[in-house]
Design a protein around this motif. Structure first.
Motif, mmCIF file in Angstrom:
data_model
loop_
_atom_site.group_PDB
_atom_site.id
_atom_site.type_symbol
_atom_site.label_atom_id
_atom_site.label_comp_id
_atom_site.label_asym_id
_atom_site.label_seq_id
_atom_site.Cartn_x
_atom_site.Cartn_y
_atom_site.Cartn_z
ATOM 1 N N PRO A 578 -10.874 1.253 2.560
ATOM 2 C CA PRO A 578 -11.048 2.423 1.686
ATOM 3 C C PRO A 578 -10.628 2.158 0.240
ATOM 4 O O PRO A 578 -10.646 3.082 -0.578
ATOM 5 N N TYR A 579 -10.259 0.928 -0.070
ATOM 6 C CA TYR A 579 -9.772 0.588 -1.410
ATOM 7 C C TYR A 579 -10.802 0.953 -2.478
ATOM 8 O O TYR A 579 -11.996 0.703 -2.338
ATOM 9 N N ASN A 580 -10.316 1.565 -3.566
ATOM 10 C CA ASN A 580 -11.155 1.921 -4.723
ATOM 11 C C ASN A 580 -12.372 2.747 -4.300
ATOM 12 O O ASN A 580 -13.503 2.465 -4.676
ATOM 13 N N ASN A 581 -12.077 3.782 -3.502
ATOM 14 C CA ASN A 581 -13.103 4.727 -3.064
ATOM 15 C C ASN A 581 -14.245 4.018 -2.326
ATOM 16 O O ASN A 581 -15.419 4.238 -2.590
ATOM 17 N N PHE A 626 -9.374 11.499 0.694
ATOM 18 C CA PHE A 626 -9.457 10.067 0.962
ATOM 19 C C PHE A 626 -9.497 9.235 -0.325
ATOM 20 O O PHE A 626 -9.684 8.028 -0.250
ATOM 21 N N PHE A 627 -9.277 9.872 -1.482
ATOM 22 C CA PHE A 627 -9.395 9.143 -2.749
ATOM 23 C C PHE A 627 -8.312 8.075 -2.909
ATOM 24 O O PHE A 627 -8.571 6.991 -3.412
ATOM 25 N N ASN A 630 -5.160 3.779 1.054
ATOM 26 C CA ASN A 630 -5.218 2.315 0.991
ATOM 27 C C ASN A 630 -4.879 1.742 2.362
ATOM 28 O O ASN A 630 -3.942 2.181 3.015
ATOM 29 N N GLY A 631 -5.635 0.759 2.794
ATOM 30 C CA GLY A 631 -5.366 0.088 4.065
ATOM 31 C C GLY A 631 -6.050 0.763 5.235
ATOM 32 O O GLY A 631 -6.235 1.985 5.260
ATOM 33 N N LEU A 632 -6.421 -0.051 6.218
ATOM 34 C CA LEU A 632 -7.105 0.470 7.392
ATOM 35 C C LEU A 632 -6.202 1.366 8.229
ATOM 36 O O LEU A 632 -6.665 2.346 8.815
ATOM 37 N N SER A 633 -4.908 1.025 8.325
ATOM 38 C CA SER A 633 -3.991 1.838 9.138
ATOM 39 C C SER A 633 -3.857 3.241 8.572
ATOM 40 O O SER A 633 -3.849 4.228 9.319
ATOM 41 N N ASN A 634 -3.756 3.351 7.247
ATOM 42 C CA ASN A 634 -3.671 4.681 6.627
ATOM 43 C C ASN A 634 -4.987 5.436 6.764
ATOM 44 O O ASN A 634 -4.999 6.666 6.915
ATOM 45 N N LEU A 635 -6.102 4.706 6.709
ATOM 46 C CA LEU A 635 -7.405 5.345 6.877
ATOM 47 C C LEU A 635 -7.539 5.931 8.281
ATOM 48 O O LEU A 635 -8.037 7.056 8.450
ATOM 49 N N ALA A 636 -7.101 5.192 9.302
ATOM 50 C CA ALA A 636 -7.193 5.685 10.677
ATOM 51 C C ALA A 636 -6.347 6.939 10.866
ATOM 52 O O ALA A 636 -6.792 7.918 11.490
#
Length: 726
Positions: A578-581, A626-627, A630-636
């Protein structure tokens, strides 16, 4: 007399003594079990309870193989586990179904496909119902016998020895008190037993001493425990303590597998010797829980007699069968290549990949980072000399308690460490120690020592940040790769701009401790060939030949050791970031990622994923929540919080597959550290089962704290026939 009274054969005499059966070593795959009739009658009920408490062998999530029946492909239906959950079992090794309750109470000579050969007529599912039969069928009778076996209050033994309500209440108090004390001791990995348990002993052990103290504090407890309890029912024997510990461990594992569910996971494995010189293999599972949080859970230690790849694979298969896990659910493997079994682990990796092509292997990042530092110390002569002198210094100082005390005092007074060396030089009994201390003093007062000290302090400081980050349990592989890149950039920047600041720090240190500073503009004199002209300045030698070379070697080693960053798997996973939108989002690469996991995405699933990805990225880029993720773990975690994982289940599945890939085996190493707390030199005779149960409770403290006393007492009651009933 011998003519008339013949002696009994020794073989016949010995046959009356039952061979001891270790309940924890019973085979869990139904195709490998011995007939229940082959066990001694005195042991049958114990074996039955063990299997019933563990439950039927039901490897949920397994990819059941297909067979051709009447021109059609058929296979075992996992929905049957829900329909016949109390008795239906499946053997992964033979691809056949069995009945647990009929096996446990099978009569001699009775034939049943669900007990002996196994059933695999997947095109005749009605055979499952016909096996159950009517109310008076053998299957239903066996099922009722299993239920009655676990209801010990209905047994003949209890019927003959009916206890009053007062006796039952006192028994409950004794048992609950023992359970509570065991929980406190297991949480701190404290030993239960002492050297002498007699009433007059001063070394009775923590369990009895705390129990006595609790009885003194609480009169209602003190009136029914220890000396005030029946001599054969005090609930304090070593067997009782082990049973309680086993119940706690099973309740912790129950929480772990409920948390895991039918989801995919990765396996982290390593081996180490315990204090009694036994090879112990620790197994940790890495998965994503229902909240989108990455978890690494310890599920057990396995004593491996032989450390070959086949024996390790066999041990893992046995552990998986015991806990209803399937190898087809594995999506990653992680091992520490520094192990002396690295060759066997390479073989184990190949065996698992042969069975499951989606079980991708990732070399432990923390170990690779260690190899980077070790390679630098071995390849550069001056750095090798620096670390060799540091090692000599450590050995010289730590060889004596007086020298260590000198260091403590010198630290308090903020004096130089050389004070200790001067003490060694003057008071050393052995001439070798005096010469060693004298040589170290000379080297420590040189410009070279100060220069390499400050250089390696910075290099190791930069890599230490990466090292600490890699040891986090929830670290995802993409973030770890990004941190490796950031470390390389930081070292590259320091190579281009850092020499001037390094010289300033070195000059300041030399001035403070009166060490002669080297003039950088003078000609460099090689200590080996002092009469030869080097034709280079000191600046050129220290900057080009040392500073630049050391950093170039470190950067190169980082690139060589962490070559996974170029693999197709991680390249495709990076597009989920999700880095940089979501600037790296790429649908073709994510579809290619789905192709790498055939067990998770069939043809229809990949077709749906294509459309789901388009809607997903449009939604994410327009959602302000979601702006800054950062990181896949935070996205999940954010997707679970906002409910997006329900709307985009296939994308979330890709995300979980990326998160379960192991980064480092730090969790396994922590398990071995805990093992050393549990099994010490004073407790080196602890059996494998007791040690395993204790380690599970001690390591998984978060789940251990959630185990209730009532659940442990209920499991304890069902384990075997007890003198009293709750």
């Amino acid at each position: 007399m011998e003519r008339f009274l013949k002696r009994k054969s020794s073989n016949l005499a010995s046959s009356s003594i039952p061979e001891k059966v270790e309940l924890d070593d019973l085979p869990w795959d139904p195709s490998e079990r011995k007939p229940i009739s082959s066990y001694h009658p005195n042991q049958k009920d114990g074996i039955r309870r063990t299997y019933l408490l563990q439950g039927p062998c039901q490897p949920k999530g397994h990819d059941f193989p297909q067979q051709v029946f009447s021109g059609k492909l058929r296979r075992f239906n996992s929905e049957w586990f829900k329909q016949y959950e109390k008795w239906l079992e499946y053997s992964v090794k033979t691809d056949k179904a069995f009945c647990l309750v009929c096996y446990l109470f099978k009569e001699y000579g009775q034939k049943d496909a669900f007990v002996i050969q196994g059933f695999n007529g997947w095109n005749k599912s009605e055979r499952l119902d016909s096996h159950v039969g009517d109310n008076n069928s053998f299957h239903n009778k066996s099922l009722r016998k299993c239920e009655d076996l676990l209801k010990q209050d209905q047994s003949i033994h209890i019927a003959f020895e009916k206890k009053s309500e007062k006796q039952k209440k006192e028994y409950r108090i004794r048992l609950s008190t023992s359970v509570i004390l065991s929980k406190a001791l297991l949480n701190g990995a404290l030993p239960f037993r002492g050297h002498d348990k007699s009433e007059s002993s001063l070394y009775r052990g923590h369990f009895l001493e705390f129990l006595k103290l609790l009885g003194e504090i609480n009169e209602s407890i003190g009136n029914v425990i220890l000396g005030n309890a029946p001599g054969n029912n005090q609930m304090t024997s070593p067997k009782i303590q082990k049973d309680i510990c086993h119940c706690f461990a099973q309740e912790v594992l129950k929480q772990i597998f409920e948390e895991l569910g039918d989801d995919v996971f990765s396996i982290l494995v390593d081996e180490s010797r315990d204090i009694s010189k036994k090879e112990q293999m620790a197994v940790v599972l890495r998965h994503v829980d229902k909240f989108g949080v990455v978890k690494e859970r310890f599920i057990g230690l396995v004593h491996v007699m032989e450390t070959s790849a086949l024996s390790l694979k066999s041990a893992i298969d046995e552990l998986f069968a015991r806990y209803n896990l399937s190898m087809t659910r594995v999506r990653g493997q992680g091992y520490d290549g520094a192990s002396n079994m690295s060759g066997e682990f390479n073989g184990l990796k190949a065996l698992i990949l042969k069975e499951n092509s989606s079980a991708y292997y990732v070399h432990c990042f923390a170990h690779q980072l260690q190899l980077v530092v070790v390679a630098l110390a071995n390849k550069h002569d001056e750095i090798y000399k620096f670390f060799d002198e540091i090692s000599t210094l450590t050995n010289a100082v730590c060889a004596s308690c007086k020298r260590i005390d000198m260091i403590r005092e010198s630290q308090k007074e903020k004096l130089q460490e050389a004070i200790v060396l001067e003490y060694i030089e003057k008071s050393g009994i052995v001439n070798a120690s005096q010469r060693q201390a004298y040589g170290i003093q000379i080297y420590m007062k040189t410009f070279d020592f100060v220069y390499y000290l400050h250089l390696m302090k910075h290099v190791l400081g930069v890599t230490n940040i990466l090292c600490e980050a890699l040891q986090r349990k929830d670290q995802d592989i993409l973030n770890a790769v990004e941190m490796v890149k950031a470390t390389k950039k930081e070292l590259q920047k320091y190579r281009l701009e850092g020499f001037g600041s390094l010289l300033k720090d070195v000059a300041s240190f030399c001035e403070k401790y009166e060490i002669e500073m080297v003039n950088m503009e003078d000609e460099y004199i090689d200590p080996k060939y002092r009469r030869r002209k080097s034709n280079i300045t000191n600046r050129h030698y220290y900057e080009v030949n040392n500073f630049n070379t050391v950093l170039d070697m470190q950067i190169q080693e980082l690139g060589n050791r962490f070559n996974e960053v170029t693999t197709e798997l991680l390249t495709c996973m990076s597009t989920l970031s999700p880095y940089n939108n979501f600037c790296n989002f790429n649908i073709p690469k994510l579809l290619r990622l789905a192709d790498m996991y055939p067990y998770d995405f069939d043809y229809d699933g990949k077709d749906k994923l294509k459309y789901e990805l388009g809607n997903y990225i449009a939604n994410m880029k327009g959602d302000a929540r979601f702006f800054n993720v950062n990181g896949l773990s935070n996205l999940a975690k954010k997707m679970v919080e906002t409910g997006k994982h329900i709307y985009y289940p296939l994308v979330y599945r890709l995300l979980k597959l990326s998160l379960v890939l192991p980064v480092a085996t730090a969790s396994v190493n922590r398990c071995f550290s805990s093992m050393k707390h549990v099994k010490t030199e004073l407790r080196n005779r602890m059996c494998d089962v007791y040690m395993n149960d204790s380690c599970i409770c001690y390591i998984e403290k978060e789940l251990f704290a959630n185990v209730s006393v009532e659940d442990v007492m209920d499991r304890f009651k069902k384990m075997k026939t007890r003198r009293e009933q709750l």
